[in-house]
Design an enzyme around this catalytic site. Structure first.
Site, PDB file in Angstrom:
ATOM      1  N   ARG A 191     -11.473 -14.506   9.069  1.00  0.00           N
ATOM      2  CA  ARG A 191     -10.168 -14.294   8.437  1.00  0.00           C
ATOM      3  C   ARG A 191     -10.142 -14.896   7.020  1.00  0.00           C
ATOM      4  NH1 ARG A 191      -5.475 -12.341   9.859  1.00  0.00           N
ATOM      5  NH2 ARG A 191      -3.629 -13.107   8.794  1.00  0.00           N
ATOM      6  N   ILE A 248      -4.010   6.216   3.712  1.00  0.00           N
ATOM      7  CA  ILE A 248      -2.546   6.113   3.562  1.00  0.00           C
ATOM      8  C   ILE A 248      -2.120   6.827   2.275  1.00  0.00           C
ATOM      9  CG2 ILE A 248      -0.596   4.528   3.203  1.00  0.00           C
ATOM     10  CD1 ILE A 248      -2.007   2.529   5.018  1.00  0.00           C
ATOM     11  N   ALA A 265      -6.914   6.776  -3.253  1.00  0.00           N
ATOM     12  CA  ALA A 265      -7.903   7.696  -2.676  1.00  0.00           C
ATOM     13  C   ALA A 265      -8.092   7.453  -1.174  1.00  0.00           C
ATOM     14  CB  ALA A 265      -9.243   7.560  -3.397  1.00  0.00           C
ATOM     15  N   GLY A 266      -7.394   6.484  -0.619  1.00  0.00           N
ATOM     16  CA  GLY A 266      -7.566   6.137   0.799  1.00  0.00           C
ATOM     17  C   GLY A 266      -6.708   6.998   1.709  1.00  0.00           C
ATOM     18  N   HIS A 309       3.539  -9.564   9.176  1.00  0.00           N
ATOM     19  CA  HIS A 309       3.026  -8.278   9.664  1.00  0.00           C
ATOM     20  C   HIS A 309       1.683  -8.554  10.351  1.00  0.00           C
ATOM     21  CE1 HIS A 309       1.678  -4.209  10.081  1.00  0.00           C
ATOM     22  NE2 HIS A 309       0.610  -4.475   9.362  1.00  0.00           N
ATOM     23  N   ARG A 339     -11.131  -5.320   6.557  1.00  0.00           N
ATOM     24  CA  ARG A 339     -11.841  -6.288   7.395  1.00  0.00           C
ATOM     25  C   ARG A 339     -13.063  -5.610   7.996  1.00  0.00           C
ATOM     26  NH1 ARG A 339      -8.895 -10.683  11.040  1.00  0.00           N
ATOM     27  NH2 ARG A 339     -10.678 -12.012  11.356  1.00  0.00           N
ATOM     28  N   ASP A 363       6.601  -1.805  11.440  1.00  0.00           N
ATOM     29  CA  ASP A 363       6.924  -2.557  12.664  1.00  0.00           C
ATOM     30  C   ASP A 363       8.379  -2.286  13.077  1.00  0.00           C
ATOM     31  OD1 ASP A 363       4.328  -4.042  12.450  1.00  0.00           O
ATOM     32  OD2 ASP A 363       5.273  -4.676  10.597  1.00  0.00           O
ATOM     33  N   VAL A 399       1.417  -3.046   0.850  1.00  0.00           N
ATOM     34  CA  VAL A 399       1.062  -2.466   2.156  1.00  0.00           C
ATOM     35  C   VAL A 399      -0.280  -3.027   2.629  1.00  0.00           C
ATOM     36  CG1 VAL A 399       0.517  -0.301   3.358  1.00  0.00           C
ATOM     37  CG2 VAL A 399       2.339  -0.342   1.639  1.00  0.00           C
ATOM     38  N   GLY A 425      -5.101   2.071  -4.331  1.00  0.00           N
ATOM     39  CA  GLY A 425      -5.782   2.561  -3.125  1.00  0.00           C
ATOM     40  C   GLY A 425      -5.439   4.017  -2.869  1.00  0.00           C
TER      41      GLY A 425
END
Ligand code: NAX
Length: 327
Positions: free
Chosen positions: A98, A16, A13-14, A187, A92, A159, A129, A11
């Protein structure tokens, strides 16, 4: 002989990824003297954006970065990896149940868990993550039968850091004076921030620990719903703080926790504190010599224990759903 550590980020390129990569490359994870090779994985449509991120990394001229590989192929991304950050996940979307989210992510983490099993180093350290982080970590681990399940961990450090931040704010002190806070469980909003072992400047006697109104009506809801509050304020989900937490988690695992301190990691339950095996659960841990151990023997207040079991039930439900999906 090349002693560079191979660090894979999925991930990449995202959002985070955009915070995480530059801090890792700058030496915030393993120090400026440790040579590293970055392997960046994303999906095919994101390859253009990923190339742009690589161009910016090149333009930083980080001395310790030996090579940067961009790929959409897990076999290339995980080859010989020492450290893996699994950030990429299916988000999501509006109207999604869910179960749909679990099912989409089960597919991703099954494939990537298997690729880690087949291509990464046998003592690879994996931090998940991407949400639902605990259960995604479980899926990856179940699909890596040749690796020790302890290789797979989930991120509760954001958290944990949020909990410390709230205590510092409440008491008007620096976070460096606060030790032995932890966050038990999933989480998700069922997580259980716990200050009952907390020490302020080495002193375990802090009246805030007895302030049940603050703990239950302010501290818990603020920490549990912090992600949603950031989205409401910023218009996008936590990114820099998530990247920072990922670095804190992996740095402590690799280099050790400070003396007299524990941190929170999502790790496979071994039955400690009455949490049955079969889930990845937030526990207080200490790290030494590249290994973590769950802190044993902490006294648990009844109200904490009750909430811990609720969070466990949620994780158990997710694990059962995933087993149905994966067959
Ligand atoms: P973004 O949507 O900005 O980035 C996700 C990246 O993953 C995209 O570039 C996407 O193309 C990529 N991706 C999707 N499927 C992939 C696959 N199969 N293989 C490789 N890459 C893939 O999300 P971002 O804000 O960076 O968040 C990433 C994940 O972190 C989300 O699941 C998010 O919910 C989760 N978070 C977890 C946190 C935690 O404390 N555990 C906190 C922050 C964050 O919400």
């Amino acid at each position: 002989m090349n002693n560079a550590k191979i660090i894979t980020i999925t991930g990449a390129a995202g959002q985070i990824g955009y915070s995480l990569l530059f801090r890792i490359a700058a030496g915030d994870l393993l120090g400026k003297d440790q040579k590293i090779i970055l392997k960046l994985l994303d999906i095919t449509p994101a390859m253009g954006a990923l190339e742009g991120v690589k161009m910016e990394l090149d333009d930083c001229a980080f001395d310790n970065v030996e090579d940067i590989v961009c790929t959409d192929d897990p076999a290339i991304a995980f080859k010989d990896a020492d450290i893996v950050f699994m950030v990429g996940a299916f988000p999501r979307k509006a109207g999604m149940e869910r179960a749909d989210l679990l099912s989409k992510n089960a597919g991703i983490f099954k494939v990537q868990g298997k690729a880690i099993n087949d291509y990464a180093k046998k003592d690879v350290k994996v931090l998940v993550v991407g949400n639902p982080a605990n259960t995604n970590a479980l899926i990856a681990s179940l699909n890596a039968p040749d690796l020790d399940p302890k290789c797979f961990t989930a991120m509760l450090r954001l958290d944990h850091n949020r909990a410390k931040g709230q205590v510092a704010h409440k008491l008007g002190i620096s976070t460096e004076d606060i030790k032995k806070v932890c966050v038990w469980g999933n989480h998700s909003s069922s997580q259980v921030p716990d200050i009952s072992q907390m020490e302020i400047k080495g002193d375990a006697n802090c009246p805030l620990k007895e302030d049940m109104a603050w703990i239950k009506d302010e501290f818990w809801p603020i920490v549990q719903k912090r992600g949603a509050a950031v989205i409401a304020a910023r218009g996008s989900s936590s990114a820099a703080s998530a990247a920072n937490a990922a670095i804190c988690h992996m740095r402590d695992w690799c280099l050790g926790t400070p003396k007299g301190e524990f941190v929170t990691m999502g790790v496979p339950s071994d039955g400690s504190y009455g949490i049955p095996k079969g889930v990845i659960y937030g526990f207080p841990v200490v790290c030494k010599d590249g290994k973590y151990e769950i802190v044993q023997g902490l006294p648990i207040a009844d109200y904490v224990k009750e909430a811990m079991m609720k969070s466990y039930e949620e994780l158990k439900g997710e694990a059962e759903e995933v087993k149905k999906i994966l067959g």
